[in-house]
Every structure is written in C-alpha cells, then in structure tokens.
Design a protein around this motif. Structure first.
Motif, short mmCIF file in Angstrom:
data_model
loop_
_atom_site.label_atom_id
_atom_site.label_comp_id
_atom_site.label_asym_id
_atom_site.label_seq_id
_atom_site.Cartn_x
_atom_site.Cartn_y
_atom_site.Cartn_z
N LEU A 120 0.83 -1.21 0.00
CA LEU A 120 0.00 0.00 0.00
C LEU A 120 0.87 1.26 0.00
O LEU A 120 0.58 2.22 -0.72
CB LEU A 120 -0.91 0.00 1.23
CG LEU A 120 -2.03 -1.05 1.23
CD1 LEU A 120 -2.69 -1.12 2.60
CD2 LEU A 120 -3.08 -0.74 0.15
N LYS A 121 1.94 1.24 0.80
CA LYS A 121 2.83 2.40 0.85
C LYS A 121 3.51 2.61 -0.50
O LYS A 121 3.64 3.75 -0.98
CB LYS A 121 3.89 2.21 1.94
CG LYS A 121 4.78 3.43 2.13
CD LYS A 121 5.78 3.21 3.25
CE LYS A 121 6.58 4.48 3.54
NZ LYS A 121 7.30 5.00 2.36
N ALA A 122 3.94 1.52 -1.13
CA ALA A 122 4.59 1.64 -2.44
C ALA A 122 3.63 2.22 -3.47
O ALA A 122 4.02 3.04 -4.31
CB ALA A 122 5.09 0.28 -2.89
N PHE A 123 2.35 1.83 -3.39
CA PHE A 123 1.34 2.35 -4.32
C PHE A 123 1.17 3.85 -4.16
O PHE A 123 1.20 4.61 -5.14
CB PHE A 123 0.02 1.63 -4.10
CG PHE A 123 -1.15 2.28 -4.79
CD1 PHE A 123 -1.30 2.19 -6.17
CD2 PHE A 123 -2.09 2.99 -4.06
CE1 PHE A 123 -2.37 2.80 -6.81
CE2 PHE A 123 -3.17 3.60 -4.69
CZ PHE A 123 -3.30 3.51 -6.07
N PHE A 124 0.99 4.31 -2.93
CA PHE A 124 0.75 5.74 -2.69
C PHE A 124 2.02 6.56 -2.96
O PHE A 124 1.94 7.67 -3.47
CB PHE A 124 0.25 5.96 -1.27
CG PHE A 124 -1.17 5.52 -1.08
CD1 PHE A 124 -2.21 6.18 -1.72
CD2 PHE A 124 -1.48 4.43 -0.27
CE1 PHE A 124 -3.53 5.76 -1.54
CE2 PHE A 124 -2.79 4.02 -0.10
CZ PHE A 124 -3.81 4.69 -0.74
N ASP A 125 3.19 6.02 -2.60
CA ASP A 125 4.44 6.74 -2.88
C ASP A 125 4.67 6.87 -4.38
O ASP A 125 5.16 7.89 -4.86
CB ASP A 125 5.62 6.02 -2.24
CG ASP A 125 5.67 6.21 -0.72
OD1 ASP A 125 4.89 7.04 -0.22
OD2 ASP A 125 6.47 5.52 -0.06
N SER A 126 4.31 5.83 -5.12
CA SER A 126 4.46 5.86 -6.57
C SER A 126 3.51 6.88 -7.19
O SER A 126 3.87 7.63 -8.09
CB SER A 126 4.21 4.47 -7.16
OG SER A 126 4.29 4.49 -8.56
N ARG A 127 2.29 6.89 -6.70
CA ARG A 127 1.29 7.80 -7.25
C ARG A 127 1.61 9.26 -6.94
O ARG A 127 1.31 10.16 -7.73
CB ARG A 127 -0.10 7.45 -6.71
CG ARG A 127 -1.23 8.11 -7.48
CD ARG A 127 -2.58 7.59 -7.07
NE ARG A 127 -2.94 7.94 -5.69
CZ ARG A 127 -4.14 7.77 -5.16
NH1 ARG A 127 -5.10 7.21 -5.89
NH2 ARG A 127 -4.37 8.10 -3.91
N SER A 128 2.22 9.51 -5.76
CA SER A 128 2.54 10.88 -5.37
C SER A 128 3.90 11.35 -5.87
O SER A 128 4.27 12.51 -5.68
CB SER A 128 2.51 11.01 -3.85
OG SER A 128 3.51 10.20 -3.25
N GLY A 129 4.66 10.45 -6.50
CA GLY A 129 5.97 10.83 -7.02
C GLY A 129 7.11 10.64 -6.04
O GLY A 129 8.26 10.93 -6.37
N LYS A 130 6.83 10.13 -4.83
CA LYS A 130 7.89 9.90 -3.85
C LYS A 130 8.73 8.69 -4.21
O LYS A 130 9.88 8.58 -3.78
CB LYS A 130 7.29 9.70 -2.46
CG LYS A 130 6.60 10.94 -1.90
CD LYS A 130 6.06 10.65 -0.50
CE LYS A 130 5.35 11.86 0.08
NZ LYS A 130 4.80 11.58 1.43
N ARG A 131 8.15 7.77 -4.96
CA ARG A 131 8.86 6.54 -5.34
C ARG A 131 9.29 6.64 -6.80
O ARG A 131 8.48 6.90 -7.68
CB ARG A 131 7.95 5.33 -5.14
CG ARG A 131 8.61 3.99 -5.48
CD ARG A 131 7.58 2.87 -5.40
NE ARG A 131 8.13 1.59 -5.80
CZ ARG A 131 8.60 0.69 -4.96
NH1 ARG A 131 8.57 0.93 -3.66
NH2 ARG A 131 9.09 -0.46 -5.38
N LYS A 132 10.59 6.44 -7.04
CA LYS A 132 11.11 6.52 -8.40
C LYS A 132 10.90 5.19 -9.13
O LYS A 132 10.61 4.17 -8.54
CB LYS A 132 12.59 6.87 -8.37
CG LYS A 132 12.88 8.23 -7.77
CD LYS A 132 14.36 8.53 -7.78
CE LYS A 132 14.65 9.90 -7.19
NZ LYS A 132 16.10 10.21 -7.18
N GLY A 133 11.05 5.24 -10.45
CA GLY A 133 10.88 4.03 -11.25
C GLY A 133 9.47 3.90 -11.79
O GLY A 133 8.67 4.83 -11.74
#
Length: 236
Positions: A95-108
């Motif tokens: 869940l954290k990876a999903f939200f971080d990806s959607r908000s731009g906090k997660r690269k890739g």
C-alpha cells in the motif's frame, strides 16, 4: 566492522514439518488477503459517505486483526503469530509503495494497487523474527512452531560464526521454490576491516577509448569501453 549477511540452506523436512511449513505460508497469504479485503471494504464505505477508518499502516492492520482474528480465523493458533504479521506487513508495504508511486515519492515504474494472492502463484514464504530461531548443529536448524528441521547441506559456515560470537541471527525466512523448502537467515556478522596489500603504493588511472581504464603501470582494464565502437564510427 559489523555488516548484514544472509545464509541460505535447503531443508529436508519430515512430512509433518512440510505440512506445517505449508500451513504457515498459507496463513501469511490468508492474512494478506483478509487485510486487503478489509481495506477495499472500508474504501467502498467511504465512497458511500460513511465515516470509517481505513487501515493503511501495519500498526492499524494489526489492531484490526487482533480485534477480528477469533471470528475470521478461529484456527489462527495453529500457526506462529509471525505468519499473520508477515502477511499484514507485506500488504502495508504494498500500500505504501502504491501511494508513494502515485505521489511521485517513489522513483521508477508506477506501482499498482495490491492484488489478492492465490495459492501456487508467486513466491510462497514466511518470515520469523521472534521465537526459537537458531542453527542447532551442522545439519539441523530450529524454527518457531516448526521445531528442529534437518538440512540438505552443512550449516558449518554459519554455525562456526555463531559459536564464536562473530554472528547474530536476526531473522529467518522460509520459502518454497520448485517443490523444495529453503531457509535464509539474515545475520549481523563481525568482519575484519579490509586492508590494502600495498597501502603506500600510488597508481594513476586514465579513462581510455578502447578500455574503460588504463593504469600508469601499463595495466588495462579487461572490460571494453561500450562507447569505443561509437567513437570508431564517428572517426570513420
């Protein structure tokens, strides 16, 4: 100097132990799917205008599990609590990876919303961080609720480090791959600091065209520069 290192051994469990390992893996999958169903149910309730809490974090998921486990899984005591905690932890990280990806906090590449896990698909595993976790002798390990399990190979490499206080086991992850069970111990090991053979020697390094590096001693890096052929074409 302390560092983290993993030691992996193939297991040779008895039929009873193999059933217990499969049960723990299934318990992890059950907790993951239960938690995901709960999150989706709460999200739908919010869309209907209901004021409900959505358990996004591991702490929130654990609270919900402890409240409901007797009703949704009255058999939960058959497995170590670590199995259910591992499933909820996997969901919380997803869940954290999903939200971080959607908000731009997660690269890739973008990460999708977690999906329900099916038996026989994906990697079957369970992680233990508490309880009886140790290397018992050169051919046996001990795991929570599973007990003393024989290994296919010698555990000497880790056993000697543990006995000499040069390694401390932090966790054990049991997984099934190709019909066989494995255990991977994550350890904190004590290592000697690396020392150069000739600490006073000095060498110059030059980036080359045909080779990635050329030393002042005349030695060349064996790896060919991937840009060399492009340079040759441009000169042609």
């Amino acid at each position: 100097m302390k560092a983290l290192q993993a030691y992996r051994f193939a297991l040779d469990p008895s039929p009873h132990q193999e059933r217990m390992l499969a049960s723990h893996s299934g318990a992890r999958r059950f907790a993951f799917n239960w938690g995901l169903a709960l999150v989706k149910e709460r999200l739908e309730a919010r869309e209907r205008g209901e004021d409900v809490e959505v358990p996004w974090t591991l702490a929130a998921l654990r609270r919900e599990w402890n409240r409901q486990k007797e009703q949704v899984a009255p058999w939960w005591r058959e497995n170590s609590k670590e199995a259910y905690s591992a499933g909820l932890n996997g969901l919380a990280r997803g869940l954290k990876a999903f939200f971080d990806s959607r908000s731009g906090k997660r690269k890739g590449r973008r990460v999708g919303f977690p999906k329900f896990r099916k038996k026989g698909r994906g990697r079957e595993s369970v992680r233990f961080t508490t309880g009886a976790i140790r290397v018992d002798d050169k051919s046996h390990v001990v795991l929570p609720r599973i007990g003393r399990v024989r290994t296919h190979e010698m555990t000497t490499a880790l056993l000697e480090r543990v006995q000499s206080d040069r390694a401390r086991i932090l966790s054990a992850t049991v997984s099934r791959e190709g019909g066989r069970w494995f255990v991977s111990f994550t350890c904190e090991v004590e290592r000697d600091a690396g020392r150069p053979k000739r600490p006073r020697d000095v060498v110059g390094v030059d980036a080359g065209l045909k080779h990635l590096a050329v030393l002042s001693t005349g030695r060349r890096c064996r790896t060919r520069n991937p840009c060399a052929r492009h340079c040759e074409r441009s000169r042609g």
